[in-house]
Write an enzyme that holds these catalytic residues in place. Structure first.
Site, PDB file in Angstrom:
ATOM      1  N   TYR A 267       0.870  -1.144  -0.132  1.00 46.03           N
ATOM      2  CA  TYR A 267       0.140  -0.152  -0.047  1.00 46.03           C
ATOM      3  C   TYR A 267       0.794   1.054   0.020  1.00 46.03           C
ATOM      4  CZ  TYR A 267      -4.232  -2.348   1.401  1.00 46.03           C
ATOM      5  OH  TYR A 267      -5.355  -3.380   1.481  1.00 46.03           O
TER       6      TYR A 267
ATOM      7  N   HIS B 186     -14.254   2.957   4.217  1.00 45.63           N
ATOM      8  CA  HIS B 186     -13.171   1.932   3.765  1.00 45.63           C
ATOM      9  C   HIS B 186     -13.037   0.910   4.781  1.00 45.63           C
ATOM     10  CE1 HIS B 186     -11.584   5.340   1.368  1.00 45.63           C
ATOM     11  NE2 HIS B 186     -11.341   4.453   0.577  1.00 45.63           N
TER      12      HIS B 186
ATOM     13  N   ARG C  34      -5.390   7.722  -8.868  1.00 39.27           N
ATOM     14  CA  ARG C  34      -4.655   6.624  -8.393  1.00 39.27           C
ATOM     15  C   ARG C  34      -5.210   5.314  -9.242  1.00 39.27           C
ATOM     16  NH1 ARG C  34      -7.330   3.472  -3.824  1.00 39.27           N
ATOM     17  NH2 ARG C  34      -5.054   2.839  -3.418  1.00 39.27           N
TER      18      ARG C  34
ATOM     19  N   ASN D 158      -5.972   1.208  -8.333  1.00 36.43           N
ATOM     20  CA  ASN D 158      -6.165   0.099  -7.040  1.00 36.43           C
ATOM     21  C   ASN D 158      -6.424  -1.274  -7.753  1.00 36.43           C
ATOM     22  OD1 ASN D 158      -6.559  -0.774  -4.662  1.00 36.43           O
ATOM     23  ND2 ASN D 158      -8.588  -0.357  -4.435  1.00 36.43           N
TER      24      ASN D 158
ATOM     25  N   GLU E 270      -8.633  -0.725 -10.841  1.00 36.47           N
ATOM     26  CA  GLU E 270      -9.719   0.749 -10.954  1.00 36.47           C
ATOM     27  C   GLU E 270      -8.688   1.723 -11.119  1.00 36.47           C
ATOM     28  OE1 GLU E 270     -12.851  -1.230  -7.685  1.00 36.47           O
ATOM     29  OE2 GLU E 270     -11.393   0.449  -6.998  1.00 36.47           O
TER      30      GLU E 270
ATOM     31  N   TYR F 179      -7.229 -10.274   2.368  1.00 33.78           N
ATOM     32  CA  TYR F 179      -8.324  -9.194   2.138  1.00 33.78           C
ATOM     33  C   TYR F 179      -8.734  -9.160   0.806  1.00 33.78           C
ATOM     34  CZ  TYR F 179      -9.837  -4.243   1.859  1.00 33.78           C
ATOM     35  OH  TYR F 179     -10.537  -3.345   1.674  1.00 33.78           O
ATOM     36  N   LYS F 180      -7.796  -9.454  -0.238  1.00 35.15           N
ATOM     37  CA  LYS F 180      -8.473  -9.172  -1.698  1.00 35.15           C
ATOM     38  C   LYS F 180      -9.114 -10.337  -2.206  1.00 35.15           C
ATOM     39  CE  LYS F 180      -5.108  -5.599  -3.125  1.00 35.15           C
ATOM     40  NZ  LYS F 180      -5.747  -4.374  -3.680  1.00 35.15           N
TER      41      LYS F 180
END
Ligand code: FES
Lengths: 314, 353
Positions: free
Chosen positions: B38, B194, B224, B226, B266, B317-318
């Site tokens: 991150y 979030h 940005r 993602n 994204e 998490y993903k």
């Protein structure tokens, strides 16, 4: 996509009083002007002799398809030069470089009622708010504080919206601030623009009366004034004086130092500069607490100095 | 710029979707290094970047027509994918103006806007739309202005009101999302929506990002990237729809992983809106199978290394845990161990056959 600079042409200049001028700008290229909402200001680049100043002025009327921006500029004394230039040298037809409008003083659509308080030429963004809020049918009340000899002038500027809820008060003691704030309905937002002392007084009074922070708004142009200090440039040599009403970044730019910047609000990290000597006063949101404590870095777009002198690696 | 639109694609059931060579080369590949962590990777949204996907304010590509049809289908089943709170009406018009002006300026062959004071004429040739309306008068459009224009744009959009030093998600058009729900997040603050993201909170990522976004100025948008992964080229991976796409995750095998497993990127853009002072988020999803991406040798090598070395909590998490090993094993064939150049650019102009 990124539109930073616009070329403006002076379309009209009107003298309102010996110290106030109304300036009307239009696009110098024929491209339409971006929307300028109530509360927005534009920064103009003024070439005064061999100095380059970047001054910010509030729009006095919302600009949405009108093709023009209107400002009022007061001749200040002593001026850094900008207002003298506007009053004495600027002519109709002149072309000025400037930024697109930037709004740090917007109104809030949630507000039950809007209370506008101005002092002197601080009336400028409030004129735009009054026009916009009245057009939307929002509940709004305005109080303008003015020197006795300027009461007539401000009354005239406010004439299109004349009524019980638009008042001009002459002299410092003309308005009972506590009574005014106390009688506002819950959910009112207050917006103040004028001398720092007036803004501090309104803010302090509102806080003392229990108003939440989020309902108290003051114009700042994002400026970061404070005690003056001096910056010494270690690499290029030379010293730059940072005045009480300008940011360190502005002072560096005015002195011709090529300092990088992006957000000019202490958030992006672009202007990060190494400190070699002196004690920075950190006002940014970028550096971590440890970095701030180390005193090794400073963000010149918003931060200042606790010491009289700051030596920078520039 | 004239785009050849693919009109017969589908993002569900039989999944008719593929990227042309040109679409692969312009893919906004999100990994600038062989390792992923991150970061507050916000940067100014200037025209131009490592691939063509960064050339315009709102990117339009060969999937435009099919994606707009897919959105229409989702909205027909679930109208609540588009909600805007009543106090955001000015932000709706701001959005409509920004998107129309950008598309008309950047793709004049496909979109045209004529403004005569408040009377506007909008032509969207790929979708066969021509409408005359009065700017500022919602009754003159077939939908509210935000819904009207975001039905004609690729990617999701959310509208953030800025107050009390925070951002509130007070509206959105969300049909191509990576497992989050507009109905659930509506009205939430930046940190609330979030939710818990491993590591990011401890690193202060969200605090810094919020401070940056609060200061995004009119005329100076930011962006940005993602990423996550999705099984099959499915755009609508919403929680509402989980029973449909959840089971997909168990279908990955060594034989099908290359074409079924998609990298979902994204391109997030952030625009200050002038009248409302609200912040518009564009969340534009790009899908490419890992075999498509591996046709760019640098990306094949790098994707292998990133997935192989991804920290366990991030993989969890993903949602990659179930098929990560299969994907890494498959991608290893594209990784000869050669060094990769820094940055996301593909470094080639045409794809090897
Ligand atoms: S210019 Fe962004 S932090 Fe100073």
């Amino acid at each position: 996509m990124i539109q930073r600079d616009i070329a403006y042409r002076v379309r009209a200049i009107e003298s309102l009083s010996p110290t106030l001028k109304r300036i009307v700008l239009e696009s110098a290229t024929g491209d339409p002007l971006p929307v300028g909402a109530a509360g927005a200001h534009i920064a103009l680049t003024l070439k005064c002799g061999d100095r380059i100043l970047r001054n910010s002025y509030s729009l006095i009327a919302p600009s949405d398809g009108t093709g023009r921006y209107e400002l009022i500029v007061r001749r200040t004394d002593p001026s850094r030069g900008g207002s003298h230039f506007v009053h004495d040298e600027l002519t109709v037809g002149a072309v000025l470089a400037g930024y697109v409008p930037h709004n740090l003083f917007p109104s809030f659509s949630h507000a039950r009622k809007h209370l506008l308080i101005g002092g002197g030429v601080g009336i400028t963004p409030l004129l735009a708010h009054l026009a916009a809020l009245r057009r939307e049918g929002a509940r709004v009340e305005l109080h303008q504080l003015a020197a006795a000899e300027e009461v007539a002038l401000f009354t005239q500027l406010l004439a299109p919206w004349a009524g019980d809820d638009v008042q001009v008060h002459g002299g410092r003691e003309g308005l009972d601030l506590e009574a005014l704030l106390s009688r506002q309905p819950l959910g009112t937002h207050v917006y103040v623009c004028g001398p720092a002392a007036l803004m501090d007084r309104v803010e302090g009074m509102a806080v003392a009366l229990g108003w939440p922070d989020g309902r108290i708004h003051r114009e700042s142009f994002g400026a970061s004034g404070g005690e003056p200090f001096t910056v010494r440039l270690a690499r290029s040599g030379g010293e730059v004086r940072v005045g009480p009403d300008e940011s360190m970044l502005q002072a560096l730019e005015n002195a011709g130092v090529a300092a990088p910047s992006l957000c000019r609000g202490g958030a992006c990290g672009e202007c990060l500069t190494r400190v070699l000597e002196g004690e920075p006063e950190h006002r940014d949101h970028y550096l971590t607490a440890e970095e701030k404590a180390s005193g090794q870095f400073v963000m010149p777009c918003v931060s200042r100095a606790h010491s009289d002198m700051l030596v920078l690696d520039l | 710029m004239t785009i050849a639109f693919k009109t017969g694609e589908s993002f569900r059931d039989d999944f008719r979707y593929a990227n042309s060579d040109a679409a692969i080369l312009r893919f906004p590949f999100p990994f600038g290094e062989d390792e992923y962590m991150y970061a507050v990777n916000l940067e100014p949204h200037f025209a131009g970047g490592a691939t063509d996907a960064f050339d315009t304010a709102f990117d339009v590509d060969e999937h435009y027509v099919s994606e707009c049809r897919e959105r229409e289908m989702v909205l027909r089943q679930d109208p609540n994918r588009c909600i805007v709170l009543p106090h955001m009406m000015q932000a709706q018009w701001d959005t409509l103006e920004l998107i129309m002006e950008s598309l008309a300026r950047d793709y004049p062959d496909h979109f045209q806007l004529e403004r005569d004071g408040r009377r506007w004429t909008w032509r969207n040739r790929p979708l066969g739309i021509e409408d005359r309306f009065t700017f500022g008068m919602p009754d003159t459009l077939p939908y509210e202005p935000f819904e009207y224009i975001t039905r004609q744009a690729q990617g999701d959009f959310t509208l953030q009101d800025q107050r009390d030093g925070n951002l509130y998600m007070d509206g959105g058009m969300v049909t191509t999302q990576a497992d989050w729900s507009l109905e659930f997040d509506l009205g939430m603050t930046f940190h609330e929506w979030h939710g818990p993201v491993p590591l990011a909170h401890e690193m202060g990522i969200f605090d810094r990002a919020l401070q940056y976004l609060l200061r995004v100025q009119y005329g100076h948008p930011a962006r940005r990237l993602n990423w996550t992964m999705t099984v099959n080229p499915r755009l609508d991976t919403s929680p509402e729809n989980y029973p449909v796409w959840g089971p997909d995750r168990t279908t990955i095998t060594p034989d099908n992983v290359g074409e079924r497993l998609h990298l979902r990127v994204e391109l997030q853009t952030f625009f200050r809106l002038p009248r409302s002072n609200a912040l518009l988020f564009g969340i534009r999803a790009y899908l490419a199978s890992i075999d498509e991406l591996a046709r760019v040798p640098k990306w094949g090598r790098r994707l292998h290394r990133v997935l192989r070395d991804l920290r366990e909590e991030l993989a969890g998490y993903k949602g990659l845990t179930r098929y990560r090993d299969i994907a890494v094993e498959h991608l290893s064939r594209y990784d000869d161990g050669a060094p990769t150049s820094p940055g996301i650019a593909p470094d080639i102009r045409t794809l090897p056959a």
